[in-house]
Motif scaffolding. Structure first.
Motif: not given
Length: 977
Positions: A369, A371, A386, A388, A394, A397, A401-403, A411
C-alpha cells in the motif's frame, strides 16, 4: 302746466361763475394714444403738463367759442401763473377723425378743428392744452425695485407720476402702470412706494422698465429686474419594496415615479421571495407522442410512477416468456424458470452457467500500500515522500495513504475554518490573544470551512442579531493524518476549546474536555449583525512588516487609523500641518493691521513646492460664508515659516477708513454696524490655507485707541428748530458746517422784528436770536405796508368757483373751493393741525336756507337741491358718476311733483320742493374767509332739459352744416347717453 314722460337728452354745460382758475375734474394718463394728455407731454420737450377736456366739460383754462363767421372752436383763457409752466405751449383741437395742432397759442383767439368733408369747420369733440416752460429736463433719482423718490426743483411742481412694471417668471407677459396722482402738487421730496399702490399686482418676480414724472421731459427708461423666482416644489416621492438578495432583506426605497413592475411598500413581505416546495419527478406516458415525459409535482399519488429512465411507465407489449437462471443448491445445478418480468437481482437464462456460484479464490501473494511518510530533521517535519507498506503495516500507519490528488507530494491538505467565539458567561481577561496563542476558553463553535482566508468572508453573514458584536477566530490547519482529520471533524461538531460555567461564588469552573487547535496560526476579527447593513471601512493593517487592507465596520474603527488606498506607502505617512501659526491685530500709524506668522510642519515633504508660493488668509463670517473675505499673500522666500502683515478688511489709508464706519461725501464718518466689515471687530475666525489649512478662532481687532479704533471726532453746532445742539461727527467737518463755540450762538438763527422808529408812526427793523422771540413781537416783512410792519393780507377764496351743469336731464352743481392765504394766517374756527372744510349755503330769501356742511376743499360735484337720480339699468347706486351719464337716470326735479296719474305738475308755491332755487339763487362758500356767488338753474337745451319729460316734436340728432333738413317726428324718447 302738465308735461308728458321721457325726453331725448345728452350732456350739456351752462355758463359758470369763475373766480381765479380751477383744475379739471379728470384727465387721461396714457401715453400711447394722441387722444390723451400724456401723449402730447411726450411729443413736446417743453410741455410741462397737459390737460384734456371733453366738449361738454367746463374749464377755467378755456371754453368752446365761435368766431365772427359763427365757426366753432376753442378760446383759451389767460395763462395762470399758478399752473405748472409759464405759458401755453400747444393746443390740440379734435373734430371728427382729424385734429388741428397750434403751437404757442394765444389767449382770447378762437382755434378751430379741421374742416369736415373739406368745406366746413367740424364741431369740437375734445381739446387738449399744454402748459410749457424752458429748462425742464431736470433728472430725478433712478427707481429701486420697491420705490421711486422724486425731489422737485424750486419753482417746479407736479401732481402726476407714472411707473410701469412688467411681470417676470410665472407672470411673464403681464404689465401694469402705477399712476400716483394728487389733487395738489406733491411735496419735495416724495417717495412713491410701489406696494402701497392699489394696482400693485404682488408678483414674486418683476421688472421696472419706465418712469414718467410730471414737470420734466427726462423719462427713465431701463430694465431693472427684481424679486426672486418661486422655488420649484419638491417632488412627491413614492416608497417601493426592493429585495436585497445579497443581504437577504427587504429595503424601503423612495423614488419620484413608479413603473408598472414596481411593488409599493407595505411591510416588506410583499417583495420577499417565497420558498418554493421541493418537487417530485414522476413518469407520465404521452400516448399522442408515444414517449415518456418527466413531470415535476409537489407530491406523488398512490398511482404515480416515480421517474427512473422512462421505461417504467412505457406500456408493455405482449412478448415471449422471460426465463431466468436460478441455482438449485440441493441439486447443485441451475434451474430455468419462466417469469412475467424480471425483478432486481434476477439473472437472465443463457446456458445455466451464469447463475452458478463462484469458485473460492486462491490466496494472493501479499500486496503493498502506498502511504505518506514524513521527512524529519532533528524531529521536525520538513517534507513528505511516498513509501510502500504492507496492508498490515499500513493499517497502523500514522499518516495518510498516498493520494496523487492531494497537494504537498500527495500527503496533506490545507483548510481554513471560522469559529464563533462564545462568551455568554465567561468574560475573557485581558482581551483577545495575540497571534500564535492557543485559545482554550471560552468555548468556540464551528461556523464554516473554506479553502482560503478570503473565502471565509461569508462567515460574517451568520451574525443574526442587529447591533450584536460577535468575535470570530480564523484558523489555518494542515492535516496529514486520519486522526487529525477525525479530530477536526469532531471539533466541527463539538466545538473548539473548553466550556466553562460560573459557580454561585462567581468562580469560572471548567466543564468538559479541553480541545486546542490542531495547529497554531490564526487571526481574530469582530462583526456586528449585518441585518442593519452597517457601513464598512477598509483601513491599513500590518502583518509583520507587510501592510494590507483590512475591512472593518465603521462603528468598530480604532481611535486612530489610516484608510487603505491600495498603496502600502500611504499607511505610514505623516500629514503636514500648520500647527503653531499665529495672527494678531496691531495698530500702525493709526491704521489697523493683521500680523501673521505661518509655520508649516511637513516631515514627509508631501506639500508641493508650487503650493508654497502663496497662502490665503480668510476672515470667516460667523453666519454667512458668502460674506467671507479672502486675501492672498505672497510667501516669497522660506520653506517652513513666513511672516508678514496686511491691512485689516474695511480699513484704508487715503482716504482714511476703519471697519464698521462709512465715509460720507462731506468727509465725515458714520457707524454702520456690521457693514464695511464691522463684523470683524468683535473677534473673528481666520483660516490660513496652503494645503494643509488651519483656522485660528477669535482673533481680536487691535486694542482701541483714539487714532486706531474710530475716526477722530469733531463737534459742530446744529439748530434743531428750537435750540442749538452740540453734534459730534467723526472725520472732518463738512463744508459749511459751524464748529461748536461752547454756547450755540454761532448756529442760532436770527429774525428781523419791527422796532418803532424815532419819527411818529414809523418803523424800522431790528435783529434778535430766534429763541428770544416772544408773542408780543411783530416780524418785519418788507413787502407789507407801513415800512414792513403793516397789517398782513387776510385770507380770501380767490381762485374758487361754483357752477351749474345739466347732465342727462338732471341738474348738478360743480364746485372747486380754494383758500388764498399768502401770509399763512390762522383761519378762524380751524384748530392747529386740523384740515379746513367748506360750508356751501343756498340763501332762501323767504324761508330756511339749504346748507351743505363739512365739504373737503378742492373740486366736487353734487345734485341741485330737490333733484334726484337713480341707477340706470345694469348699474348700482355706487356706480352713479356725473362724469358718466350712462350710469343714472333723472327721477325728480326742484319745483315739480308727480300726481296720482303719473303726470308731472309744476308747484305754485316757491317754498315748495326747492322751487325758490330755480330763478337764480345766491350761494355762499364759507371757510373763514367766505364769498357769495349767484348761480342760475340750468336752462333747457335741445339735448338736456333738466326738467320732467314731455311729449314733444323734435328732430333727432344734430345735423352737419351742409346736410339736408331732417324730417320731424313725434316720439316719447328716452335718454340714450
Amino acid at each position: 302746466m302738465k308735461l308728458g314722460k321721457n325726453i331725448l337728452a345728452t350732456l350739456a354745460a351752462a355758463a359758470i361763475a369763475i373766480v381765479g382758475w380751477a383744475v379739471p375734474s379728470a384727465y387721461a394718463d396714457s401715453t400711447d394714444s394722441p387722444n390723451t394728455a400724456g401723449y402730447w407731454e411726450n411729443q413736446y420737450s417743453h410741455a410741462v403738463k397737459c390737460w384734456k377736456f371733453e366738449r361738454a366739460e367746463t374749464s377755467s383754462y378755456g371754453a368752446i367759442a365761435h368766431d365772427a363767421e359763427g365757426n366753432e372752436g376753442v378760446k383759451l383763457s389767460q395763462f395762470d401763473t399758478n399752473l405748472p409752466g409759464d405759458r401755453w405751449e400747444v393746443l390740440i383741437v379734435k373734430g371728427g377723425d382729424e385734429r388741428s395742432v397750434y403751437e404757442r397759442p394765444n389767449a382770447g383767439e378762437v382755434y378751430h378743428a379741421p374742416l369736415n368733408g373739406g368745406e366746413n369747420v367740424a364741431d369740437v369733440s375734445h381739446w387738449i392744452v399744454c402748459g410749457g416752460a424752458d429748462g425742464d429736463d431736470w433728472r430725478y433719482d433712478d427707481p429701486t425695485c420697491t420705490s421711486l423718490t422724486v425731489a422737485y426743483p424750486d419753482g417746479i411742481g407736479g401732481d402726476d407720476v407714472n411707473v410701469r412694471v412688467k411681470g417676470m417668471g410665472a407672470d411673464a407677459g403681464d404689465e401694469v402702470t402705477l399712476n400716483f396722482h394728487s389733487s395738489n402738487p406733491w411735496p419735495s421730496p416724495t417717495t412713491f412706494v410701489f406696494a402701497e399702490h392699489a394696482k400693485w399686482p404682488g408678483w414674486a418676480e418683476w421688472a421696472v422698465d419706465w418712469v414718467q414724472v410730471e414737470g420734466t421731459n427726462s423719462h427713465w427708461d431701463d430694465d431693472l429686474s427684481c424679486g426672486e423666482p418661486e422655488p420649484e416644489p419638491e417632488p412627491e416621492l413614492v416608497s417601493l419594496c426592493v429585495w436585497d438578495a445579497d443581504k437577504g432583506v427587504a429595503v424601503k426605497t423612495a423614488v419620484e415615479t413608479a413603473s408598472d413592475d414596481d411593488i409599493p411598500w407595505s411591510d416588506g413581505t410583499e417583495c420577499t421571495p417565497q420558498d418554493e416546495p421541493e418537487l417530485v419527478n414522476i413518469c407520465v406516458w404521452n400516448a399522442d407522442k408515444g414517449v415518456a415525459e418527466k413531470t415535476a409535482a409537489e407530491t406523488a399519488g398512490d398511482d404515480d410512477i416515480l421517474w427512473n429512465d422512462g421505461t417504467e411507465c412505457a406500456p408493455q407489449d405482449d412478448a415471449d416468456p422471460v426465463y431466468i437462471c436460478v441455482w438449485n443448491a440441493q441439486t447443485d445445478s441451475p434451474d430455468k424458470q419462466e417469469v412475467a418480468s424480471m425483478d432486481d437481482g434476477d439473472v437472465l437464462w443463457v446456458d445455466g452457467t451464469e447463475c452458478a456460484p463462484d469458485e473460492p479464490d486462491e490466496p494472493d501473494e501479499p500486496q503493498t500500500v502506498a502511504v505518506c511518510d514524513a521527512i524529519k530533521v532533528n524531529g521536525t517535519i520538513v517534507g513528505w515522500e511516498r513509501v510502500d507498506k504492507t496492508p498490515v503495516e499500513a493499517a497502523n500507519w500514522p499518516y495518510f495513504d498516498w493520494n496523487p490528488d492531494l497537494p504537498n507530494n500527495g500527503c496533506w491538505y490545507e483548510t481554513f475554518v471560522c469559529w464563533e467565539v462564545t462568551a455568554t458567561d465567561f468574560q475573557m481577561a485581558g482581551g483577545l490573544p495575540v497571534a500564535n496563542e492557543k485559545l482554550f476558553t471560552p468555548k468556540q463553535t464551528f461556523v464554516m470551512e473554506a479553502a482560503s482566508f478570503a473565502e471565509l468572508q461569508d462567515c460574517w453573514d451568520y451574525v443574526a442579531e442587529c447591533g450584536t458584536t460577535t468575535w470570530y477566530q480564523l484558523d489555518r490547519y494542515t492535516v496529514h493524518n486520519y486522526s487529525g482529520n477525525s479530530l477536526l471533524e469532531r471539533l466541527k461538531v463539538d466545538g473548539l476549546g473548553q466550556e466553562y460555567r460560573i459557580t454561585n461564588q462567581g468562580i469560572p469552573l471548567a466543564v468538559g474536555p479541553e480541545d486546542a487547535p490542531i495547529q497554531r496560526g490564526y487571526q481574530f476579527r469582530s462583526a456586528v449583525g449585518d441585518e442593519c447593513a452597517p457601513p464598512e471601512v477598509t483601513i491599513c493593517a500590518q502583518d509583520g512588516d507587510s501592510w494590507y487592507g483590512l475591512t472593518v465596520l465603521e462603528d468598530e474603527l480604532p481611535a486612530e487609523y489610516i484608510v487603505w488606498t491600495g498603496d502600502p506607502e500611504d499607511c505610514f505617512t505623516t500629514d503636514p500641518t500648520l500647527d503653531g501659526s499665529t495672527t494678531v491685530g496691531v495698530c500702525i500709524d493709526g491704521a489697523p493691521y493683521l500680523d501673521y506668522t505661518i509655520r508649516l510642519t511637513d516631515p514627509d515633504a508631501q506639500v508641493a513646492d508650487s503650493a508654497l508660493e502663496s497662502a490665503t488668509l480668510t476672515f470667516v463670517h460667523p453666519t454667512d460664508s458668502a460674506l467671507d473675505h479672502a486675501v492672498e499673500v505672497d510667501l516669497g522666500a522660506g520653506t517652513t515659516e513666513w511672516t508678514g502683515s496686511l491691512l485689516w478688511p474695511g480699513a484704508s489709508l487715503d482716504p482714511a477708513a476703519w471697519p464698521g464706519w462709512e465715509r460720507l461725501e462731506n468727509g465725515t464718518y458714520v457707524p454702520v454696524g456690521d457693514g464695511n466689515f464691522g463684523w470683524t471687530r468683535g473677534g473673528v475666525d481666520i483660516r490660513i490655507e496652503i494645503n494643509p489649512e488651519i483656522t485660528l478662532e477669535g482673533v481680536l481687532y487691535p486694542d482701541a485707541s483714539p487714532v486706531c479704533d474710530t475716526p477722530p471726532p469733531v463737534d459742530i453746532c446744529v439748530w434743531d428748530g428750537t435750540t442749538a445742539q452740540q453734534v459730534t461727527l467723526y472725520g472732518t467737518a463738512p463744508e459749511g458746517a459751524i464748529l461748536w463755540d461752547g454756547t450755540g450762538a454761532a448756529c442760532t438763527p436770527t429774525v428781523d422784528i419791527c422796532v418803532e422808529g424815532e419819527a411818529a408812526n414809523s418803523w424800522t427793523s431790528g435783529t434778535i436770536p430766534v429763541n428770544e422771540l416772544d408773542g408780543d413781537m411783530r416780524l418785519w416783512d418788507s413787502e407789507l405796508a407801513g415800512g414792513g410792519c403793516g397789517e398782513p393780507q387776510q385770507p380770501t377764496l380767490d381762485g374758487s368757483l361754483i357752477s351749474e351743469l345739466c347732465i342727462a336731464d338732471s341738474p348738478w352743481i360743480s364746485y372747486d373751493v380754494r383758500v388764498f392765504n399768502p401770509n399763512n394766517l390762522p383761519l378762524d374756527g380751524v384748530a392747529e393741525g386740523e384740515e379746513p372744510v367748506a360750508t356751501i349755503t343756498f340763501i332762501n330769501p323767504n324761508g330756511e336756507d339749504y346748507v351743505l356742511d363739512d365739504l373737503p376743499l378742492g373740486p366736487g360735484t353734487f345734485l341741485w337741491p330737490g333733484a334726484e337720480v337713480e341707477p340706470a339699468a345694469g348699474f348700482t347706486a355706487a356706480d352713479i358718476d356725473p362724469s358718466r351719464p350712462e350710469t343714472f337716470v333723472a327721477t325728480n326735479w326742484p319745483g315739480w311733483f308727480q300726481d296720482d296719474a303719473g303726470d308731472w305738475v309744476e308747484v305754485t308755491d316757491p317754498q315748495d320742493r326747492f322751487a325758490w332755487t330755480r330763478d337764480g339763487v345766491q350761494v355762499t362758500i364759507e371757510v373763514n374767509p367766505a364769498d357769495t356767488f349767484t348761480i342760475n338753474y340750468p336752462p333747457p337745451t335741445a339735448t338736456c332739459a333738466a326738467r320732467p319729460p314731455e311729449e314733444f316734436t323734435s328732430v333727432l340728432g344734430a345735423l352737419p352744416l351742409d346736410a339736408p333738413a331732417a324730417t320731424p317726428v313725434v316720439a316719447e324718447a328716452t335718454y340714450t347717453g
